[in-house]
Design a protein around this motif. Structure first.
Motif, PDB file in Angstrom:
ATOM      1  N   ARG A 287      33.291  36.617  45.036  1.00  0.00           N
ATOM      2  CA  ARG A 287      34.216  37.283  44.115  1.00  0.00           C
ATOM      3  C   ARG A 287      35.442  37.669  44.920  1.00  0.00           C
ATOM      4  N   ARG A 288      36.629  37.302  44.422  1.00  0.00           N
ATOM      5  CA  ARG A 288      37.866  37.571  45.146  1.00  0.00           C
ATOM      6  C   ARG A 288      38.791  38.389  44.268  1.00  0.00           C
ATOM      7  N   ASP A 289      39.443  39.391  44.838  1.00  0.00           N
ATOM      8  CA  ASP A 289      40.574  40.051  44.181  1.00  0.00           C
ATOM      9  C   ASP A 289      41.533  40.486  45.277  1.00  0.00           C
ATOM     10  N   ARG A 290      42.557  41.192  44.925  1.00  0.00           N
ATOM     11  CA  ARG A 290      43.585  41.531  45.928  1.00  0.00           C
ATOM     12  C   ARG A 290      43.081  42.493  46.984  1.00  0.00           C
ATOM     13  N   HIS A 291      42.058  43.233  46.673  1.00  0.00           N
ATOM     14  CA  HIS A 291      41.647  44.307  47.580  1.00  0.00           C
ATOM     15  C   HIS A 291      40.368  44.010  48.355  1.00  0.00           C
ATOM     16  N   GLN A 292      39.497  43.164  47.822  1.00  0.00           N
ATOM     17  CA  GLN A 292      38.237  42.941  48.537  1.00  0.00           C
ATOM     18  C   GLN A 292      37.621  41.602  48.164  1.00  0.00           C
ATOM     19  N   VAL A 293      36.671  41.218  49.015  1.00  0.00           N
ATOM     20  CA  VAL A 293      35.881  40.012  48.797  1.00  0.00           C
ATOM     21  C   VAL A 293      34.418  40.442  48.807  1.00  0.00           C
ATOM     22  N   SER A 294      33.639  39.909  47.880  1.00  0.00           N
ATOM     23  CA  SER A 294      32.214  40.233  47.838  1.00  0.00           C
ATOM     24  C   SER A 294      31.419  38.987  47.464  1.00  0.00           C
TER      25      SER A 294
ATOM     26  N   THR B 282      29.799  30.028  41.471  1.00  0.00           N
ATOM     27  CA  THR B 282      30.709  30.825  42.293  1.00  0.00           C
ATOM     28  C   THR B 282      29.908  31.559  43.367  1.00  0.00           C
TER      29      THR B 282
ATOM     30  N   ASN C 172      36.319  39.051  54.419  1.00  0.00           N
ATOM     31  CA  ASN C 172      37.774  39.086  54.549  1.00  0.00           C
ATOM     32  C   ASN C 172      38.233  37.688  54.970  1.00  0.00           C
TER      33      ASN C 172
ATOM     34  N   SER D 213      40.131  28.750  51.934  1.00  0.00           N
ATOM     35  CA  SER D 213      40.036  28.870  50.468  1.00  0.00           C
ATOM     36  C   SER D 213      39.748  27.517  49.832  1.00  0.00           C
TER      37      SER D 213
ATOM     38  N   THR E  25      28.685  36.912  45.339  1.00  0.00           N
ATOM     39  CA  THR E  25      28.005  36.867  44.051  1.00  0.00           C
ATOM     40  C   THR E  25      26.507  36.803  44.311  1.00  0.00           C
TER      41      THR E  25
END
Length: 296
Positions: A49-56, A46, A17, A33, A58
């Protein structure tokens, strides 16, 4: 490679997060960032992995995370080592001592100084007892291990306590007096005594002659040895009862029992002394190390 960027990546990888990572590091989220993006560009891959709901992570991020953690740990160790050398506590401090048993009182402090101030060197200098204070006055040494009695009237000399000491009788464990918990001079008069060989000036300075005479003991009728080690060995061999301040008893002898002489009025505390005018960082560091060792 930027260590700050690695720290930020590790924080995000642990929190998954960006906001929580920013709070943890007290920086802004955009700053994190930017740093991680720069790190990814340097690596050519990379990490997150980023999107609006979670970070994970690679696969590359997962593989790099333990290495980055180790790099941060190594970096912190490097910084600690470097800070040890960024100091004005350095050089050589010559310390006068009369015998190896008194010098051993500094052993714990010397160990601590070696780690904390690697550029500071302590140089022990063996000096006859009567010349210890003179070695300070003449600038031959910067510090001296002495009995407090030797500097008690000197307002220009400071000191730190190394060991509280009292007059002690060293009795072989099979001796008839060994069952006691303490002794007095009246009990000792009937036995052969082993004492330090001292000059007339030393006897006067320490008050030893006056105290023995007051209790009916003739100093010159006693066996006298030049070193504390010889007194310990002679007493252990059953050749007499050793009589000496327990400030010398850094090296214990299993065959002996040390009993306090309860009616001795001699002050025998062992101290590390220096001229008060010497306020060098090295002197302060040594004094602090002695005080810290005493608390341990």
């Amino acid at each position: 490679m930027n260590m700050q960027a690695i720290q930020m990546f590790v924080a995000v990888a642990e929190e998954l997060n960006f906001s929580r990572a920013a709070e943890k590091l007290f920086v802004s989220q955009p700053a994190i960032s930017r740093q991680i993006q720069q790190l990814e560009r340097e690596l050519g891959t990379t990490l997150l992995r980023r999107d609006r709901h979670q970070v994970s992570l690679t696969p590359a991020g997962t593989a790099c995370l333990p290495i980055f953690r180790q790099m941060l740990g190594d970096w912190e160790r490097i910084r600690r080592i470097a800070r040890r050398f960024d100091t004005d506590v350095q050089g050589e401090v010559r310390i006068a001592y009369p015998n190896i048993t008194t010098l051993s009182l500094l052993s714990r402090a010397m160990e601590g100084l070696k780690d904390q101030h690697p550029l500071l060197k302590l140089q022990p200098v063996k000096v006859p007892a009567l010349q210890l204070v003179a070695s300070l006055d003449e600038g031959i040494t910067s510090m001296a291990i002495v009995f407090h009695e030797m500097i008690r009237h000197r307002t220009d000399v400071s000191y730190v306590l190394l060991r509280h000491a009292r007059m002690c009788a060293l009795v072989p464990k099979g001796h008839e007096l060994a069952e006691r918990t303490s002794l007095d001079y009246a009990a000792l008069r009937s036995y052969p005594l082993i004492l330090h060989e001292m000059s007339d000036d030393q006897l006067k300075m320490t008050g030893m002659m006056a105290e023995l005479s007051a209790h009916g003991i003739d100093y010159y009728a006693c066996r006298r040895e030049r070193s504390a080690e010889n007194i310990l060995l002679s007493a252990a061999a059953g050749e007499g009862i050793g009589l000496m301040p327990d400030g010398f008893l850094c090296y214990r002898v299993d065959a002996l029992k040390a009993l306090p002489v309860v009616d001795s009025a001699l002050e025998n505390d062992v101290v590390l002394a220096w001229l008060t005018a010497d306020t060098s960082p090295a002197i302060r560091a040594i004094v602090q190390a002695v005080e810290k060792a005493a608390e341990a």
